[in-house]
Design an enzyme around this catalytic site. Structure first.
Site, short mmCIF file in Angstrom:
data_model
loop_
_atom_site.label_atom_id
_atom_site.label_comp_id
_atom_site.label_asym_id
_atom_site.label_seq_id
_atom_site.Cartn_x
_atom_site.Cartn_y
_atom_site.Cartn_z
N ASP A 32 0.81 -1.23 0.00
CA ASP A 32 0.00 0.00 0.00
C ASP A 32 0.84 1.28 0.00
O ASP A 32 0.29 2.36 0.22
CB ASP A 32 -0.94 0.00 1.21
CG ASP A 32 -0.18 -0.08 2.54
OD1 ASP A 32 -0.78 0.18 3.59
OD2 ASP A 32 1.03 -0.41 2.50
N GLY A 53 11.49 9.58 -25.53
CA GLY A 53 11.70 9.33 -26.95
C GLY A 53 12.51 8.08 -27.18
O GLY A 53 12.07 6.97 -26.90
N GLY A 54 13.71 8.24 -27.72
CA GLY A 54 14.52 7.09 -28.10
C GLY A 54 14.19 6.65 -29.51
O GLY A 54 13.32 7.20 -30.19
N ASP A 103 15.33 14.97 -20.34
CA ASP A 103 16.19 14.73 -21.49
C ASP A 103 15.30 14.35 -22.66
O ASP A 103 14.39 13.53 -22.52
CB ASP A 103 17.19 13.61 -21.19
CG ASP A 103 18.03 13.26 -22.40
OD1 ASP A 103 17.82 12.17 -22.98
OD2 ASP A 103 18.89 14.07 -22.78
N ASP A 105 15.17 12.76 -26.41
CA ASP A 105 15.94 11.91 -27.31
C ASP A 105 15.15 11.76 -28.62
O ASP A 105 14.45 10.79 -28.82
CB ASP A 105 16.18 10.55 -26.65
CG ASP A 105 17.18 9.70 -27.41
OD1 ASP A 105 17.80 8.85 -26.77
OD2 ASP A 105 17.31 9.87 -28.63
N GLU A 140 15.16 11.12 -32.42
CA GLU A 140 15.99 10.52 -33.45
C GLU A 140 15.19 10.40 -34.76
O GLU A 140 14.57 9.38 -34.99
CB GLU A 140 16.49 9.15 -33.00
CG GLU A 140 17.26 9.20 -31.67
CD GLU A 140 17.77 7.84 -31.21
OE1 GLU A 140 17.93 6.93 -32.04
OE2 GLU A 140 17.99 7.69 -30.01
N TYR A 141 15.20 11.48 -35.64
CA TYR A 141 16.06 12.67 -35.59
C TYR A 141 15.28 13.86 -36.13
O TYR A 141 14.46 13.68 -37.05
CB TYR A 141 17.32 12.48 -36.44
CG TYR A 141 18.10 11.26 -36.04
CD1 TYR A 141 17.94 10.06 -36.72
CD2 TYR A 141 18.97 11.30 -34.94
CE1 TYR A 141 18.66 8.95 -36.33
CE2 TYR A 141 19.68 10.19 -34.57
CZ TYR A 141 19.52 9.01 -35.25
OH TYR A 141 20.21 7.90 -34.87
N MET A 154 25.56 10.98 -29.57
CA MET A 154 25.54 9.52 -29.65
C MET A 154 26.63 9.00 -30.59
O MET A 154 26.37 8.56 -31.70
CB MET A 154 24.15 9.03 -30.06
CG MET A 154 23.10 9.36 -29.02
SD MET A 154 21.44 8.71 -29.39
CE MET A 154 20.92 9.86 -30.67
N THR A 155 27.85 9.06 -30.11
CA THR A 155 29.03 8.70 -30.90
C THR A 155 29.28 7.20 -30.86
O THR A 155 30.35 6.73 -30.46
CB THR A 155 30.26 9.49 -30.40
OG1 THR A 155 30.32 9.41 -28.96
CG2 THR A 155 30.17 10.94 -30.80
N TYR A 156 28.29 6.45 -31.29
CA TYR A 156 28.36 5.00 -31.39
C TYR A 156 27.33 4.58 -32.43
O TYR A 156 26.58 5.41 -32.96
CB TYR A 156 28.10 4.32 -30.04
CG TYR A 156 26.99 4.93 -29.22
CD1 TYR A 156 25.65 4.77 -29.58
CD2 TYR A 156 27.26 5.68 -28.07
CE1 TYR A 156 24.63 5.34 -28.84
CE2 TYR A 156 26.25 6.25 -27.33
CZ TYR A 156 24.93 6.07 -27.71
OH TYR A 156 23.92 6.63 -26.97
N ASP A 157 27.31 3.28 -32.77
CA ASP A 157 26.38 2.76 -33.79
C ASP A 157 26.63 3.37 -35.17
O ASP A 157 25.72 3.46 -35.98
CB ASP A 157 24.92 2.99 -33.39
CG ASP A 157 24.47 2.10 -32.25
OD1 ASP A 157 23.36 2.30 -31.76
OD2 ASP A 157 25.24 1.21 -31.85
N TRP A 204 25.71 4.44 -22.76
CA TRP A 204 24.52 3.63 -23.01
C TRP A 204 24.94 2.17 -22.92
O TRP A 204 25.71 1.71 -23.73
CB TRP A 204 23.94 3.91 -24.40
CG TRP A 204 22.75 3.03 -24.65
CD1 TRP A 204 22.74 1.77 -25.19
CD2 TRP A 204 21.39 3.33 -24.31
NE1 TRP A 204 21.48 1.27 -25.23
CE2 TRP A 204 20.63 2.20 -24.70
CE3 TRP A 204 20.75 4.42 -23.73
CZ2 TRP A 204 19.25 2.15 -24.51
CZ3 TRP A 204 19.38 4.36 -23.56
CH2 TRP A 204 18.64 3.25 -23.94
#
Length: 624
Positions: free
Chosen positions: A328, A355-356, A394, A396, A398-399, A464-467, A604
């Site tokens: 409760d 987002g994402g 935040d 996010d 894209e894009y 996002m300095t990856y992928d 991430w």
């Protein structure tokens, strides 16, 4: 829930950041100075390795320009360091630079490599860039004291690598290092001591005691010899050590941001909970958490997963403070655990991320009425049930004005309109941030939106300095998914951290408002026979939760790194090829981030790290 990452919750960009436009290079000029015209310099003489330096004027916008120098090793042995000198006429100057330390004396400009990009293999190249002003062109170029056209001046060979350091006398705050001496045909002058990839000291002997460390913290050390004309030899092997002591509640050092994403779906198949931030030691080392994700629907911010967010009941052994939830109580789930985490670690700030990758499709409708959108987000983040948990929002998307999972045509100004509305509603005492693309290609996603204008209202950007590359290109070529810099053979120009950061700076985003992104996972292919990047493949490598992707905590033992390229590790094991960041490459990236004046770094996401938080520690140590 039996699945680990339901498709609607996925944040990863499963397709590459493509650009249909080719890069335009203006003013390509190779500068050569006749050997007879060379004069004595205070900079190091040339090494035996042959090399050339070429200047490119990449762009000119009237009031300024972007220049780039490229060093190419034309010899048969590795170049261990490089220094480029040139003259600019009065009225022309370098205003800011990346990937090198640039200084001037009068009209003479000097650029030296950083700790991570001094070594250039035979046939390889390395570049650095800068923003300048004035109409003049460079002249009188010299590379390591020799002509930039590859002519040489008398020199000697660089020293050998010292022995891998050993550690002793480890305490809460210090560690002693010892190593065997390097050799050199003219004599060794001194040694640089590297901690997590960055130089911390120069000593003449073969021992060094590093003091002022943090208790219970992991550090990685290596050493590098310098000869009598200041040529640096190769870096030794590295050794890792953890200082004694330590415990919860320590404040992270320095003034840099160390932010990590915590995903609400991680509490299901991954069995990763807020308490894991405590048991891993990560909570003491991070400064901010982005809680992912809230949804964007019908022009509003909405709850992402109500069960995980505020309803899931935690037992005593799962809870941050060892106290079980009751049936409760008014708030349970991750929000209540985050509240308990903040009580234990009051330095941590938490933002709710919306987002994402999957949920960005709601932003175009939302920005049609930015004030109403901002109001809905404010009302949700500041809901009395959990208002004390969050310190801001935040976004996010894209894009903006580009394609992700869906395509948006809101226009370049949409991101600024949204940012201004959020700042107006959330006010100066809440954080307002955004995760943004790292597509630095010409005409790419950074060029599609007004990130410079929007940065006036955002506290910072998570870049996002990856992928950049992955097994969506089923046949390859294999490439590191998070390259720090460009390299010979990179599949797409502009798809690297340095180019993205440089472009954002050129658009007016202050360096301190940029955080470098680190992935706690790898991307991989199978059917690969070539160990080096650039090989062909037959498809995605098997992964625990999805083909082509795997956590660092798994890869570090199942497919250990076999090499590095562009500041990122890669591994070839059997027929699988993976790229991912390790504590060592993260250390080098953090040194680079500091050299660029960036605000810090983000990751991430937490569940990909080891149970003792190796990667969070590497970011924390590297930012100090």
């Amino acid at each position: 829930m039996s699945t680990d990452t339901p498709p609607r919750r996925s944040r990863f960009r499963w397709i590459p950041l493509r650009s249909g436009r080719s890069k335009v290079i203006a003013g390509l000029t190779a500068l050569a100075v006749p050997f007879a015209a060379m004069v004595g310099l205070a900079t190091p003489a040339a090494a035996a390795t042959s090399a050339t330096a070429t200047y490119t004027k990449k762009s000119d916008w009237g009031s300024g320009f972007e220049g780039q120098w490229t060093v190419k090793n034309t010899g048969t042995t590795a170049l261990s360091s490089w220094t480029i000198e040139w003259d600019y006429p009065a009225g022309t100057r370098v205003n800011s630079a990346w990937d090198a330390t640039v200084t001037s004396s009068g009209n003479r400009w000097t650029a030296k490599n950083l700790g991570w990009n001094g070594t250039v293999a035979p046939g390889a190249s390395v570049s650095f860039g800068f923003n300048g002003s004035g109409p003049g062109a460079p002249s009188g170029c010299k590379l390591n004291g020799a002509s930039c056209d590859g002519s040489t001046v008398p020199g000697d060979n660089p020293p050998s690598a010292p022995g891998t350091p050993t550690t002793s006398d480890v305490t809460n705050t210090s560690v002693k290092l010892s190593w065997s001496a390097a050799t050199d045909d003219k004599g060794v002058k001194n040694y640089d001591v590297l901690r997590n990839g960055a130089k911390i000291a120069t000593v003449t002997g073969t021992t060094y005691t590093n003091t002022g460390l943090t208790a219970g913290t992991d550090y990685t050390y290596a050493v590098q010899a310098r000869d009598t004309i200041d040529q640096l030899g190769p870096v030794s092997g590295s050794v890792s050590v953890r200082t004694t002591g330590g415990g919860g509640g320590e404040q992270p050092g320095g003034d840099k941001i160390n932010l990590g994403y915590f995903t609400n779906w991680g509490v299901y198949g991954r069995n990763y909970h807020v308490k894991n931030l405590v048991t891993s030691g990560s909570a003491a080392k991070i400064t901010h958490i982005n809680y992912a994700f809230g949804n964007v629907q019908n022009g509003k911010c909405t709850i992402g997963d109500s069960y995980a967010d505020y309803d899931k009941a935690y037992t005593a052994d799962q809870s941050v403070d060892g106290v079980a939830d009751t049936w409760d109580q008014p708030l349970r789930g991750n929000f209540n655990q985050l509240r308990k985490l903040k009580a234990k670690y009051p330095h941590i700030k938490i933002l709710w991320s919306f987002g994402g990758w999957t949920w960005s499709g709601g932003f175009p409708q939302a920005v049609q009425n930015p004030a109403a959108f901002a109001q809905s987000c404010y009302d949700l983040v500041e809901d009395p049930r959990w208002a004390d948990v969050f310190d801001g929002i935040d976004l996010d998307w894209e894009y903006p004005n580009a394609c992700g999972l869906t395509c948006d045509t809101s226009g370049p100004a949409a991101i600024k309109v949204m940012a201004d509305a959020m700042r107006a509603k959330f006010g100066p005492n809440n954080l307002v941030t955004a995760a943004i693309t790292a597509d630095g290609s010409t005409g790419g996603k950074i060029d599609a939106a007004d990130y410079g204008g929007a940065s006036q209202s955002f506290d910072w950007y998570n870049v996002m300095t990856y992928d950049f590359f992955g097994s969506w290109a089923t046949k390859g070529p294999t490439a590191p998914h998070s390259p720090l810099t460009s390299y010979t053979g990179i599949p797409q120009q502009g798809f690297n951290s340095a180019d993205a950061i440089a472009k954002l700076k050129a658009k007016g985003v202050p360096a301190k408002k940029l955080l470098l992104g680190i992935g706690f996972y790898g991307r991989g292919w199978t059917g690969v026979t070539q160990a080096a990047p650039g090989g062909t493949a037959t498809g995605a490598a098997p992964g625990t939760y999805e083909a082509g992707i795997e956590d660092y905590k798994v890869l570090k033992s199942t497919c250990p790194a076999t090499g590095t390229i562009a500041g990122t590790a890669y591994a070839h094991c059997g027929t699988n090829w993976w790229s991912y960041d390790t504590p060592a490459t993260i250390g080098s990236k953090m040194a680079w981030a500091k050299s660029q004046g960036l605000g810090g770094a983000f990751s991430w996401e937490f569940s990909g790290d080891t149970t003792n938080g190796e990667l969070v520690s590497a970011i924390s140590n590297g930012l100090k």
